[in-house]
Motif scaffolding. Structure first.
Motif, PDB file in Angstrom:
ATOM      1  N   LYS B 277     -74.596  72.405 -32.604  1.00  0.00           N
ATOM      2  CA  LYS B 277     -73.157  72.215 -32.765  1.00  0.00           C
ATOM      3  C   LYS B 277     -72.417  72.523 -31.460  1.00  0.00           C
ATOM      4  O   LYS B 277     -71.471  71.836 -31.099  1.00  0.00           O
ATOM      5  CB  LYS B 277     -72.628  73.089 -33.895  1.00  0.00           C
ATOM      6  CG  LYS B 277     -73.099  72.587 -35.248  1.00  0.00           C
ATOM      7  CD  LYS B 277     -72.345  73.205 -36.376  1.00  0.00           C
ATOM      8  CE  LYS B 277     -72.364  72.266 -37.561  1.00  0.00           C
ATOM      9  NZ  LYS B 277     -71.080  72.055 -38.147  1.00  0.00           N
ATOM     10  N   SER B 278     -72.870  73.586 -30.768  1.00  0.00           N
ATOM     11  CA  SER B 278     -72.200  73.928 -29.511  1.00  0.00           C
ATOM     12  C   SER B 278     -72.394  72.818 -28.478  1.00  0.00           C
ATOM     13  O   SER B 278     -71.567  72.631 -27.593  1.00  0.00           O
ATOM     14  CB  SER B 278     -72.725  75.260 -28.976  1.00  0.00           C
ATOM     15  OG  SER B 278     -74.027  75.093 -28.453  1.00  0.00           O
ATOM     16  N   LEU B 279     -73.493  72.081 -28.607  1.00  0.00           N
ATOM     17  CA  LEU B 279     -73.742  70.968 -27.682  1.00  0.00           C
ATOM     18  C   LEU B 279     -72.946  69.723 -28.071  1.00  0.00           C
ATOM     19  O   LEU B 279     -72.983  68.718 -27.373  1.00  0.00           O
ATOM     20  CB  LEU B 279     -75.239  70.625 -27.660  1.00  0.00           C
ATOM     21  CG  LEU B 279     -76.176  71.665 -27.047  1.00  0.00           C
ATOM     22  CD1 LEU B 279     -77.624  71.281 -27.277  1.00  0.00           C
ATOM     23  CD2 LEU B 279     -75.909  71.827 -25.560  1.00  0.00           C
ATOM     24  N   GLY B 280     -72.286  69.806 -29.222  1.00  0.00           N
ATOM     25  CA  GLY B 280     -71.456  68.675 -29.649  1.00  0.00           C
ATOM     26  C   GLY B 280     -72.119  67.766 -30.659  1.00  0.00           C
ATOM     27  O   GLY B 280     -71.668  66.636 -30.872  1.00  0.00           O
ATOM     28  N   ALA B 281     -73.201  68.255 -31.286  1.00  0.00           N
ATOM     29  CA  ALA B 281     -73.859  67.423 -32.304  1.00  0.00           C
ATOM     30  C   ALA B 281     -72.930  67.282 -33.515  1.00  0.00           C
ATOM     31  O   ALA B 281     -72.394  68.275 -34.011  1.00  0.00           O
ATOM     32  CB  ALA B 281     -75.176  68.053 -32.725  1.00  0.00           C
TER      33      ALA B 281
END
Lengths: 223, 366
Positions: B277-281
């Motif tokens: 999620k932090s990577l933008g998934a």
């Protein structure tokens, strides 16, 4: 110079049962593009909360956050996800690499999520700059803390994010590795004009930054 | 890239992977074996009736067309009336009995002469026809699976029978005794459960059928072709219910194990999901990755299920030759689709839960 990040009277209040706990109390700040900013302050002062809000991992209770002119506080969850994907790179204290993937795959994963596919030129440039070219086929457990953090930095910058947010990036490293990581971050900032916002307890780490912001009790007390 | 991550996750948790694959394999195996045995028994039973060589079957009102049993057999004299119908070549009365020793077996009480007239006669692998009241013929499959030889005594229906011949399988039943003996044992003197009617030419079947129906309107009269077409589980509601129940149980097992497996995995990997999620998934990305992982487990289970079913089929054929199993490509495909759907549905809630995780809480998960 135009601000890449600007906040206006930013509040974040956590509610536990019927008790409200304010983590941020009206933070207003501006960060210019290409700046390397360190935020320092005691535990619980709201540093991490500020970082999470600026990175779009959470939304503020009130106030505004502008990143490149876009108001994060008005974004939906999926818009913030897209924002993180394209504008932000995170580096965490605990490295947060996926343990089942090799160093290379961890970096590639960020490119995959970003959606632009694998860019071999960018990949080669980043891994060489961070000195991990010969460690790419190792899984995180086979890497030292310093190497893991450099892989995490590579993952964070591989998609050319506008802003790199680092949450205590040297918190789990010995002094030698801390210095290496800080030098890498300095290099990224100097050579790629990477905007960098770092949270740290370590005054030596903070000293690497161009600008140091002090926080206490959810407020900025010195800039 | 997601493929690498999924494969890495699957390999990283071998016990979870093995249990999930086994559960799906059991699901696939159960579906294939239950359906295979059901349709195998029906087909084999139908083929054996067809193998009698008759064109028409006459049964009393209310008899089960599946097993041909009835509590009220018909007077054997009906055979004489049937023989008078034009184009009827032969009529063989048969009194059916069930033997439950060493499995459920149908026993035909036959009159050797008329049964031979209808069927064209047995092919004897050993021994010869029934001569005495307590003689018995067994087919080759029964003999092989029960290690029966000519000259041995076979206890059946609480009586000792003398095995006088081993005949080729495929003529109605696996065990044959004289009709008089069967009548005496059941107290159904001069009665038969079924009449097999052979026409002088198969082309006269419909004419003979009409004549019998006119003569015996309340009786159950079927051409063997009609009987064959009715011998599917679709024509037997109770059997369909049984098969559907077994399939539901099998799919339920696969669903629950995949659900539990993915749910546990999601809990274990909360922090990894936070990283994604932090990577933008996006939510869709996370759901897709988890469903793909469940799909991979399902495919592993399907392959193992096919291999396991094949081996069980071989074992059944070797040790229980009288238990036919029909493994069709259509049901293999259905079992695979059911396994994939069950797995994806089982993984959907955990996937949704993962997608909805708060990234900060997920990243802080220990």
């Amino acid at each position: 110079m135009e601000s890449i990040i600007a906040t206006q009277d930013l509040w974040k209040v956590y509610r536990t049962g019927k008790v409200d706990t304010p983590a941020l109390r009206g933070v207003t700040l501006e960060i210019q593009e290409g700046e390397f900013v360190a935020i320092v302050g005691p535990s619980g002062c709201g540093k991490s909360t500020l970082l999470h809000l600026l990175g779009g991992l959470a939304s503020p209770t009130s106030g505004k956050i502008f990143v490149e002119g876009n108001d994060l506080s008005k974004m939906t969850d999926s818009e913030r996800t897209r924002f993180r994907r394209h504008k932000i790179g995170f580096v965490f204290q605990r490295f947060n690499l996926l343990p089942t993937l090799t160093a290379k795959e961890n970096v590639e994963l960020a490119q995959h999520i970003h959606g632009n596919g694998f860019n071999p030129h960018r990949f080669q440039m980043v891994v060489e700059m961070l000195g991990i070219a010969n460690r790419l086929n190792h899984r995180p457990y086979a890497l030292s803390g310093g190497e893991q953090q450099r892989v995490a930095i590579a993952r964070a910058v591989i998609c050319e994010p506008k802003i790199l947010l680092a949450d205590e990036p040297t918190g789990n490293l010995d002094s030698e590795n801390s210095q290496t990581v800080l030098n890498m971050m300095r290099t990224l900032n100097r050579t790629l004009r990477q905007t960098l916002l770092m949270i740290t307890h370590n005054p030596e780490a903070a000293a690497v930054a161009d600008r140091i912001i002090h926080m206490r009790d959810g407020q900025l007390i010195e800039d | 890239m997601v493929g690498k991550m999924i494969v890495a996750n699957v390999l990283h948790r071998p016990i979870r992977t093995i249990v999930s694959i086994l559960a799906v394999a059991i699901e696939v195996g159960m579906v294939l074996l239950v359906v295979g045995m059901t349709s195998g028994m029906l087909n084999e039973s139908a083929k054996r009736v067809e193998g009698v060589g008759a064109d028409i079957m006459v049964q009393p009102p209310g008899a089960s067309f599946f097993l041909g049993i009835t509590a009220a057999p018909m007077p054997i004299k009906i055979a004489d009336r049937l023989k008078e119908i034009p184009h009827v070549q032969a009529v063989a009365p048969v009194l059916l009995q069930f033997n439950t020793t060493s499995g459920l077996n149908l026993v035909y009480g036959i009159d050797m002469k008329t049964f031979d007239e209808v069927s064209g006669g047995f092919v004897y692998f050993d021994g010869g026809p029934l001569k005495n009241p307590w003689d018995i013929l067994v087919d080759d499959w029964y003999a092989r699976s029960n290690h029966v030889k000519v000259g041995e005594t076979l206890n059946l229906l609480s009586h000792d029978f003398h095995v006088v011949g081993i005949v080729e399988h495929g003529k109605g039943a696996r065990l044959f005794i004289s009709i008089e003996t069967a009548q005496e044992m059941t107290g159904a003197r001069d009665r038969a459960s079924i009449f097999f009617v052979k026409c002088t030419d198969p082309g006269y079947t419909q004419n003979v059928l009409n004549a019998i129906r006119k003569l015996m309107p309340r009786y159950q009269v079927l051409s063997v072709k009609e009987y064959m077409s009715m011998m599917t589980s679709n024509s037997l509601p109770e059997l369909t219910d049984f098969v559907n129940t077994m399939i539901a149980i099998a799919v339920g097992i696969g669903f629950l194990v995949i659900f539990l497996s993915m749910y546990t995995t999601i809990t274990e990997r909360t922090r990894e999901i936070g990283i994604l999620k932090s990577l933008g998934a996006s939510k869709f990305y996370i759901i897709k990755a988890i469903l793909q992982e469940a799909g991979l487990l399902a495919i592993g289970g399907i392959i193992l299920g096919f291999i396991g079913t094949f081996l069980v089929h071989r074992a059944i054929s070797a040790y229980f030759p009288t238990l036919p199993v029909d493994l069709t490509m259509a049901w293999r495909a259905r079992a695979a689709v059911l396994a994939i759907i069950g797995s994806l549905v089982g993984a959907f809630y955990p996937a949704l839960r993962a997608a909805k995780l708060d990234p900060i809480e997920a990243l802080g998960y220990e």
